[in-house]
Write an enzyme that holds these catalytic residues in place. Structure first.
Site, PDB file in Angstrom:
ATOM      1  N   PRO A   1      -1.901   4.470   3.314  1.00  0.00           N
ATOM      2  CA  PRO A   1      -1.174   3.502   2.493  1.00  0.00           C
ATOM      3  C   PRO A   1      -1.666   3.419   1.044  1.00  0.00           C
ATOM      4  CG  PRO A   1      -1.566   2.590   4.660  1.00  0.00           C
ATOM      5  CD  PRO A   1      -2.350   3.876   4.600  1.00  0.00           C
ATOM      6  N   TYR A   2      -2.960   3.637   0.830  1.00  0.00           N
ATOM      7  CA  TYR A   2      -3.472   3.624  -0.543  1.00  0.00           C
ATOM      8  C   TYR A   2      -2.778   4.704  -1.374  1.00  0.00           C
ATOM      9  CZ  TYR A   2      -6.690   4.522  -4.420  1.00  0.00           C
ATOM     10  OH  TYR A   2      -7.226   4.745  -5.662  1.00  0.00           O
ATOM     11  N   GLY A   3      -2.779   5.946  -0.879  1.00  0.00           N
ATOM     12  CA  GLY A   3      -2.124   7.032  -1.598  1.00  0.00           C
ATOM     13  C   GLY A   3      -0.625   6.830  -1.716  1.00  0.00           C
TER      14      GLY A   3
ATOM     15  N   LYS B   1       0.163   4.194  -4.400  1.00  0.00           N
ATOM     16  CA  LYS B   1      -0.036   4.759  -5.742  1.00  0.00           C
ATOM     17  C   LYS B   1       1.109   5.698  -6.116  1.00  0.00           C
ATOM     18  CE  LYS B   1      -3.988   3.289  -7.571  1.00  0.00           C
ATOM     19  NZ  LYS B   1      -4.088   2.710  -8.935  1.00  0.00           N
TER      20      LYS B   1
END
Length: 418
Positions: free
Chosen positions: A219-221, A224
């Site tokens: 989810p972080y990538g 972004k």
């Protein structure tokens, strides 16, 4: 002889008289009150008149006006690890800086260090605000004359993103949209966006170039990449200058020992490997936990490209200098060399001179085996290349700050709030 004990023939007047259940003020008392009000009003009017005659009364804030030869940069997340180092460099380069941070991950102590280093009027201001609040963001942009935005503010732990993905989509994707809308509404023409190599996911070929397909696996990538997509879609009909910098793994600290990395204790479990190594070396945690030893790499541990924060900040400055209206630049910011987690741990042991205990655990969800950059494009177009590539030396610099700041920044500071 005067008689002090005589009885009154009329009762003493009271402060109010009751007629029909309504209190009416005694006329004499009323005139006294009115007189006091008029006197206070006169003093107030006189004070305002004197204040208006002061040369500074009508002077706008230096932050609220554009000044020839001065670039006013909004640094979102400027109280954080990378953001504070960027603010320091910008201030050293004579830029005007406004830091906006909600301190959920940042340190007010880092802001205090910057304010002590640059106390002159019009150099640095700190605003406590949450970028997820559109009204607060609108107010900030309406009251300040920004020339550029360096957008660092974001939650940034891969492991945490897999546990609480909605936090990441709100904090990264949604907040970037709010900042971009405010920039467009107020004519702020330059955006330097802090992105990540996590947008690439786990590419089939190394090294990673800017043309490598983006297939994020956590989810972080994903958050972004969504933010990047929003910026790029907006830019199709805009003259804004946009620079997107995709970081690899950041380490190190200010070589002069003024700033460092001090994550909140409750976030250590999600933090960078450098912070975990230092915590283990200081005895804050019993040992270092290495997740994943069965990857298809030479020693079975993950391979990453470790970029010193000083070099990373330098890339931002060069991006700001080279940003052109109507143009987009997308750059990988790394050394071009991959190091395994085992190599990193050995370098950390050498830097701290502590035989850190290491526990090997199963893989962590959302991690990828090997990621390192091809920095050719940023060298060619921005004339940037990493200078601090000795892993052990970067860790030694960071370790000096850690030893001299055992409790982090540990301070409080008055702040403007929106």
């Amino acid at each position: 002889m005067l008689n002090f004990n005589r009885t009154r023939t009329q009762p003493r007047s009271t402060r109010s008289m009751s007629l029909g259940g309504i209190d009416y003020m005694d006329p004499k008392k009323k005139s006294n009150v009115v007189g006091k009000i008029l006197l206070a009003a006169s003093f107030t009017a006189l004070f305002i008149l004197m204040l208006k005659q002061s040369p500074t009364f009508n002077s706008p804030s230096l932050f609220s006006q554009h000044e020839p030869g001065v670039t006013h940069v909004l640094v979102t997340g400027g109280a954080g690890y990378i953001g504070s180092h960027a603010a320091l460099r910008l201030l050293k380069d004579s830029h005007r800086v406004t830091i906006v941070d909600n301190l959920s991950r940042g340190n007010i102590g880092a802001v205090k260090v910057l304010q002590e280093l640059f106390p002159e009027p019009g150099r640095l201001q700190f605003i406590y605000a949450d970028l997820g609040d559109p009204k607060a963001v609108k107010k900030i942009f309406s009251e300040n004359a920004f020339d550029a935005v360096m957008h660092f503010a974001a939650v940034a732990y891969v492991g945490e993103s897999t546990v609480d993905p909605l936090k990441y989509y709100h904090n990264i994707t949604s907040n970037t949209l709010i900042v971009l809308e405010a920039m467009a509404a107020h004519g702020v023409s330059t955006l330097i966006y802090s992105s990540t190599c996590a947008t690439y996911g786990e590419p089939k070929q190394m090294p990673i170039t800017e043309e490598t397909p983006q297939h994020p696996i956590n989810p972080y990538g994903k958050a972004k990449k969504m933010a990047e997509d929003i910026i790029l879609d907006f830019h199709k009909n805009s003259d804004m200058a946009v620079m997107i910098l995709r970081y690899f793994n950041v380490i190190g600290s200010d070589p002069e020992g003024r700033l460092g990395e001090a994550p909140r204790p409750e976030l250590r479990v999600h933090g960078r490997i450098s912070g975990a190594c230092f915590d283990a070396a200081r005895g804050i945690i019993p040992g270092l936990k290495v997740t994943g030893t069965d990857y298809k790499t030479l020693d079975g541990t993950c391979i990453r490209d470790y970029i010193d924060v000083t070099d990373l900040v330098d890339a931002h400055v060069k991006a700001l200098e080279k940003a052109k209206p109507g143009k987009v630049g997308i750059y990988n910011v790394g050394t071009g060399r991959g190091r395994s987690v085992n190599e990193f741990v050995e370098a950390c042991k050498a830097a701290t001179r502590v035989n850190i205990k290491v526990d090997f655990l199963p893989r962590r969800p959302g991690d990828y085996a090997e990621v390192f950059s091809d920095p050719a494009k940023i060298l060619t177009e921005l004339n940037w290349t990493a200078q601090h590539t000795d892993l052990q030396k970067s860790l030694e610099v960071a370790w000096r700050w850690q030893k001299s700041h055992r409790n982090g920044y540990e301070t409080t500071l008055p702040m403007a709030s929106y």
